[in-house]
Scaffold this active site. Sequence first.
Site: not given
Ligand code: IPE
Ligand code: IPE
Ligand code: MG
Length: 245
Positions: A18, A66
């Site tokens: 993340d 996502n």
């Molecule tokens: C969790 O991260 C999913 C992945 C790392 C693929 P998200 O960024 O989607 O999770 P939330 O929304 O912060 O809970």
């Molecule tokens: C994790 O990074 C990757 C996926 C969930 C695909 P994020 O895209 O959730 O990054 P933040 O949480 O917005 O920083």
């Molecule tokens: Mg995220």
Amino acid sequence: MTNIDPNNLPRHIAIIMDGNGRWAKQHAMGRIRGHKRGAQAVRTTVTACREIGIAYLTLFAFSSENWGRPGEEVNALMDLLADYLDKETPTLQKRGIRLAAIGDIDKLYLPVRKKLLEVMKLTERNDKMVLNLALSYGSRDEIVAAVRKMVADQRDGKLKIDDIDKETLARYLFTASMPDPDLLIRTSGEYRISNFLLWQLAYTELYFTDVLWPDFKKSDLLAAIAVYQQRERRFGLTSEQIQGK
Ligand code: IPE
Ligand code: IPE
Ligand code: MG
């Protein structure tokens, strides 16, 4: 670099990767650039786990939730996945890494899905490490699908209600052939599970770090493993029982 004990390695590490978006923002870039750098961190981490001798590495790459992100971002993530598979397959082969996937794979864009299945087939005999990608994955969906399949099997006479136990349910999950994770790492300073491996994480050691995923390095992985090695996993027993006193 942190020293770790090679005799007490987590057999299965799961990572919620993340922070790509926040990394991009910090560097005044668009979110997609952040995902690209995130893919680089995937390469580093896979190599490091293979070197260290981790048997199973599960990476949360794309959640069922996502899909709700802006279309442009979803497209870019699908392209990045296809690109990763194209570029990394020779390395997976060379290093004896088997590719596996969990999640609602049928929802992935067709070219990506085809490529994924191709690489899984190509690497199926590799036995040095399993790289398991969680794609279009949601743990609650996984459990619902397992229950549905169990009910269907019961109806078809393949499963008796009295025979259903914890092991039975585990066998109906996507992770049927894998041990539960020993260590879960989540980057970016978020303290939640986000619908990841809810069943499988029952006794997993949890490790949270503020490092944003694109910045995650081998040294961060070693630091997480070192913390894991200091934990006493009691599984509900007492410390004395665990230490055989
Ligand atoms: C969790 O991260 C999913 C992945 C790392 C693929 P998200 O960024 O989607 O999770 P939330 O929304 O912060 O809970
Ligand atoms: C994790 O990074 C990757 C996926 C969930 C695909 P994020 O895209 O959730 O990054 P933040 O949480 O917005 O920083
Ligand atoms: Mg995220």
